[in-house]
Write a protein that holds these residues in place. Structure first.
Motif, PDB file in Angstrom:
ATOM      1  N   LYS A 139       0.944  -1.217   0.006  1.00 38.64           N
ATOM      2  CA  LYS A 139      -0.229   0.122   0.096  1.00 38.64           C
ATOM      3  C   LYS A 139       0.805   1.193  -0.036  1.00 38.64           C
ATOM      4  N   ILE A 140       0.662   2.071  -1.034  1.00 39.38           N
ATOM      5  CA  ILE A 140       1.510   3.241  -1.181  1.00 39.38           C
ATOM      6  C   ILE A 140       0.421   4.382  -1.249  1.00 39.38           C
ATOM      7  N   GLY A 141       0.770   5.240  -0.182  1.00 44.15           N
ATOM      8  CA  GLY A 141      -0.017   6.652   0.150  1.00 44.15           C
ATOM      9  C   GLY A 141       0.641   7.643  -0.625  1.00 44.15           C
ATOM     10  N   LEU A 142      -0.449   8.541  -1.309  1.00 46.04           N
ATOM     11  CA  LEU A 142       0.200   9.774  -1.929  1.00 46.04           C
ATOM     12  C   LEU A 142      -1.169  10.754  -1.922  1.00 46.04           C
ATOM     13  N   VAL A 143      -0.967  11.907  -2.346  1.00 49.97           N
ATOM     14  CA  VAL A 143      -1.923  12.867  -2.624  1.00 49.97           C
ATOM     15  C   VAL A 143      -2.296  12.954  -3.930  1.00 49.97           C
ATOM     16  N   ALA A 144      -3.495  12.608  -4.382  1.00 53.36           N
ATOM     17  CA  ALA A 144      -3.816  12.309  -5.682  1.00 53.36           C
ATOM     18  C   ALA A 144      -3.762  13.846  -6.488  1.00 53.36           C
ATOM     19  N   GLY A 145      -3.543  13.766  -7.790  1.00 54.10           N
ATOM     20  CA  GLY A 145      -3.341  14.947  -8.454  1.00 54.10           C
ATOM     21  C   GLY A 145      -2.219  15.976  -8.305  1.00 54.10           C
ATOM     22  N   THR A 146      -1.297  15.452  -7.558  1.00 48.10           N
ATOM     23  CA  THR A 146       0.153  16.340  -7.281  1.00 48.10           C
ATOM     24  C   THR A 146       1.120  15.529  -7.996  1.00 48.10           C
ATOM     25  N   THR A 147       2.470  16.403  -7.868  1.00 50.12           N
ATOM     26  CA  THR A 147       3.624  15.785  -8.391  1.00 50.12           C
ATOM     27  C   THR A 147       4.002  14.641  -8.033  1.00 50.12           C
ATOM     28  N   ALA A 148       3.732  14.258  -6.617  1.00 53.64           N
ATOM     29  CA  ALA A 148       4.042  13.101  -6.044  1.00 53.64           C
ATOM     30  C   ALA A 148       3.279  11.818  -6.694  1.00 53.64           C
ATOM     31  N   ASP A 149       1.942  12.125  -7.292  1.00 53.11           N
ATOM     32  CA  ASP A 149       1.207  11.127  -8.017  1.00 53.11           C
ATOM     33  C   ASP A 149       1.842  10.842  -9.351  1.00 53.11           C
ATOM     34  N   PHE A 150       2.422  11.788  -9.782  1.00 54.60           N
ATOM     35  CA  PHE A 150       3.188  11.692 -11.534  1.00 54.60           C
ATOM     36  C   PHE A 150       4.297  11.127 -11.082  1.00 54.60           C
ATOM     37  N   PHE A 151       5.196  11.439  -9.828  1.00 56.22           N
ATOM     38  CA  PHE A 151       6.326  10.681  -9.868  1.00 56.22           C
ATOM     39  C   PHE A 151       6.286   9.142  -9.655  1.00 56.22           C
ATOM     40  N   LEU A 152       5.201   8.947  -8.867  1.00 56.28           N
ATOM     41  CA  LEU A 152       5.339   7.578  -8.470  1.00 56.28           C
ATOM     42  C   LEU A 152       4.955   6.512  -9.964  1.00 56.28           C
ATOM     43  N   HIS A 153       4.098   7.110 -10.820  1.00 57.22           N
ATOM     44  CA  HIS A 153       3.987   6.582 -11.748  1.00 57.22           C
ATOM     45  C   HIS A 153       5.151   6.435 -12.709  1.00 57.22           C
ATOM     46  N   ILE A 154       6.054   7.337 -12.883  1.00 59.45           N
ATOM     47  CA  ILE A 154       7.094   7.219 -13.671  1.00 59.45           C
ATOM     48  C   ILE A 154       8.336   6.196 -12.907  1.00 59.45           C
ATOM     49  N   TYR A 155       8.132   6.191 -11.757  1.00 54.52           N
ATOM     50  CA  TYR A 155       8.970   5.550 -10.767  1.00 54.52           C
ATOM     51  C   TYR A 155       8.714   3.846 -11.014  1.00 54.52           C
ATOM     52  N   LEU A 156       7.635   3.798 -10.832  1.00 53.06           N
ATOM     53  CA  LEU A 156       6.990   2.260 -11.142  1.00 53.06           C
ATOM     54  C   LEU A 156       7.230   1.898 -12.561  1.00 53.06           C
ATOM     55  N   ILE A 161       7.450  -2.104 -12.836  1.00 54.12           N
ATOM     56  CA  ILE A 161       6.210  -2.286 -11.812  1.00 54.12           C
ATOM     57  C   ILE A 161       4.920  -1.878 -12.506  1.00 54.12           C
ATOM     58  N   ASN A 162       4.021  -2.749 -13.011  1.00 53.26           N
ATOM     59  CA  ASN A 162       2.583  -2.505 -13.433  1.00 53.26           C
ATOM     60  C   ASN A 162       2.160  -1.673 -12.104  1.00 53.26           C
ATOM     61  N   PRO A 163       1.236  -0.442 -12.471  1.00 52.85           N
ATOM     62  CA  PRO A 163       0.484   0.014 -11.107  1.00 52.85           C
ATOM     63  C   PRO A 163      -0.334  -0.556 -10.601  1.00 52.85           C
ATOM     64  N   ARG A 164      -0.891  -1.618 -11.339  1.00 52.42           N
ATOM     65  CA  ARG A 164      -1.794  -2.650 -10.892  1.00 52.42           C
ATOM     66  C   ARG A 164      -1.463  -3.575  -9.640  1.00 52.42           C
ATOM     67  N   GLU A 165      -0.133  -3.609  -9.852  1.00 54.07           N
ATOM     68  CA  GLU A 165       0.607  -4.690  -8.988  1.00 54.07           C
ATOM     69  C   GLU A 165       0.829  -3.890  -7.367  1.00 54.07           C
ATOM     70  N   VAL A 166       0.673  -2.578  -7.242  1.00 49.84           N
ATOM     71  CA  VAL A 166       0.534  -2.056  -5.774  1.00 49.84           C
ATOM     72  C   VAL A 166      -0.870  -1.496  -5.598  1.00 49.84           C
ATOM     73  N   ARG A 167      -1.103  -1.098  -4.494  1.00 49.01           N
ATOM     74  CA  ARG A 167      -2.450  -0.522  -3.938  1.00 49.01           C
ATOM     75  C   ARG A 167      -2.028   0.942  -3.372  1.00 49.01           C
ATOM     76  N   ILE A 168      -2.887   1.767  -4.425  1.00 51.58           N
ATOM     77  CA  ILE A 168      -2.517   3.081  -4.238  1.00 51.58           C
ATOM     78  C   ILE A 168      -3.650   3.596  -3.271  1.00 51.58           C
ATOM     79  N   VAL A 169      -3.264   4.288  -1.980  1.00 47.28           N
ATOM     80  CA  VAL A 169      -4.109   4.720  -1.182  1.00 47.28           C
ATOM     81  C   VAL A 169      -4.138   6.522  -1.173  1.00 47.28           C
ATOM     82  N   ASN A 170      -5.273   7.109  -1.398  1.00 44.25           N
ATOM     83  CA  ASN A 170      -5.254   8.583  -1.676  1.00 44.25           C
ATOM     84  C   ASN A 170      -5.429   9.257  -0.249  1.00 44.25           C
TER      85      ASN A 170
END
Length: 335
Positions: A139-156, A161-170
Motif C-alpha cells: 500500500k502506497i500513500g500519496l496525494v492524488a493529482g499532485t507531482t508525487a502522484d506523477f512521480f510514483l507513476h514514472i518510478y513504477l 512494475i505495473n501500477p496494478r501490482e501496488v495498492r494506491i491509497v489517496n
C-alpha cells in the motif's frame, strides 16, 4: 507704520511660514502607495527565494506589499488563485497540467526553482521493503493529482512494475506522515518537509527508494489570465524582487537557509543536506513545456474514453514580464 499693522503682518508671516513648513513635512514624509499582491505559497525549501524577498524587503523596495497565504500543497494554492482568493501561487507542474487540460484560465509567469530529488518514495523496512521490487503488493500513500502522484507513476514504470501490482491509497496532505508512521500504508510518495520528517522519525526503519536523474521538478509562479493582462508592471516588480532574492540565495546560502527554516518551521539536520538538490533561478525554459506535455499525456492515459488532446502549453506561458526583467532567462522556442 502703525503698530497694529506691524502686528498683523507679523502674524500673517508666522501663519505662512507654518503652512510652508507643514507642506514640506507632508511632502518629505509622504510615502509612495504600495501595490498589493496576495501570494499563495507552499512552505517548503523550493519557496526559499520568496521568503528571502519578504524578509529582506525586496518586494517593498519594488513598491509591493506582498501578503502570503500558506498552503500545504501547490495544488491548493493554485485553486486559491483560480477561485480569486489569491493573485499568485506557487505550484509544481502536475496541478498546472491538470487545470490546463480542464481549460482553466491560468498562466505560468516564471519558474523559480528546479529540484533534483523533489519527490521520494519512503517505505518501512519492517514491511519487507528494501528495494523497488518489494513494492509489489504494498500500500502506497500519496496525494492524488499532485507531482508525487506523477512521480510514483514514472518510478513504477522505470522499475518495470505495473501500477496494478501496488495498492494506491489517496491521502490528504496533512495525513502523509501519520499514515506511514502508524502503519496505515507501507510506503508514501511525497515531498519535503515530509520526507525529512519521516526520515527523522523512522530513523533506521526508513527505506528510501529512488532512481537518480529520474525526474527534475520545477516550482512555478502562476496567475490567472486576467491578472496577467491587467497587472503587467506589478508582475515585473515581483520578478525583479525574486531575481534579487535568488542572488542573495546564491551568495549567502546559509543565511537563506536560516530564513527559509523560520518559515518552514523545521530544524531538521537533513534540511541542510537536501539543500544541494534545490537550484534557484527565475527562468522559463523549453524543458518546462516538455514536462507539462508528458504529464498531460499521463493524465489522459489514465482516463478511459477521454478524447481530449494535449493542450498547446505555449498558450499557458506568459513570457512578457520575465523578458522585460531578464530576457536571457527565457529560452522557450518561439519566444
Amino acid at each position: 507704520m502703525p503698530r497694529t499693522a506691524i502686528a498683523l503682518l507679523t502674524a500673517v508671516a508666522f501663519v505662512l511660514a507654518g503652512m510652508i513648513g507643514c507642506s514640506r513635512e507632508k511632502d518629505q514624509g509622504a510615502l509612495p502607495e504600495l501595490e498589493e499582491i496576495v501570494l499563495a505559497v507552499t512552505p517548503w525549501p523550493a519557496s526559499a527565494a520568496l521568503y528571502v524577498a519578504l524578509e529582506k524587503g525586496y518586494f517593498r523596495e519594488e513598491g509591493l506589499s506582498v501578503t502570503t497565504q500558506s498552503h500545504v500543497s501547490g495544488h491548493l494554492g493554485l485553486e486559491a488563485v483560480l477561485a480569486g482568493r489569491a493573485d499568485l501561487a506557487t505550484s509544481g507542474e502536475t496541478p498546472i497540467a491538470r487545470r490546463a487540460l480542464d481549460g482553466k484560465p491560468l498562466m505560468i509567469v516564471a519558474t523559480v526553482a528546479e529540484i533534483d530529488r523533489a519527490i521520494m518514495v519512503i517505505a518501512r523496512k519492517d514491511r519487507g521493503i528494501s528495494s523497488a521490487d518489494h513494492l509489489r503488493g504494498k500500500k502506497i500513500g500519496l496525494v492524488a493529482g499532485t507531482t508525487a502522484d506523477f512521480f510514483l507513476h514514472i518510478y513504477l514504470t522505470t522499475s518495470y512494475i505495473n501500477p496494478r501490482e501496488v495498492r494506491i491509497v489517496n491521502l490528504a496532505t496533512g495525513r502523509i506522515v501519520e499514515a506511514l508512521l502508524n502503519g496505515e500504508v507501507d510506503a508514501v510518495s511525497t515531498w519535503s518537509p515530509y520526507t525529512g520528517i519521516l526520515r527523522d522519525e523512522l530513523v533506521g526503519n526508513a527505506c528510501i527508494v529512488y532512481n537518480e536523474n529520474l525526474y527534475t521538478m520545477t516550482w512555478n509562479i502562476t496567475a490567472t489570465r486576467d491578472f496577467v493582462k491587467n497587472n503587467p508592471e506589478r508582475l515585473r516588480k515581483f520578478l525583479r524582487a525574486l531575481v534579487r532574492a535568488n542572488g542573495f540565495v546564491a551568495e549567502q546560502p546559509e543565511q537563506a537557509r536560516a530564513i527559509a527554516l523560520r518559515y518552514l518551521g523545521t530544524d531538521s539536520a537533513l534540511f541542510a543536506k537536501d539543500w544541494q538538490d534545490y537550484h534557484f533561478a527565475v527562468q522559463l525554459d523549453q524543458s518546462l513545456i516538455l514536462t507539462l506535455e508528458d504529464q498531460a499525456r499521463w493524465m489522459l492515459g489514465k482516463q478511459t474514453g477521454d478524447t481530449r488532446g494535449v493542450p498547446n502549453f505555449l498558450d499557458f506561458i506568459h513570457v512578457d514580464a520575465l523578458q522585460a526583467v531578464q530576457p536571457q532567462a527565457v529560452t522557450i522556442a518561439g519566444h
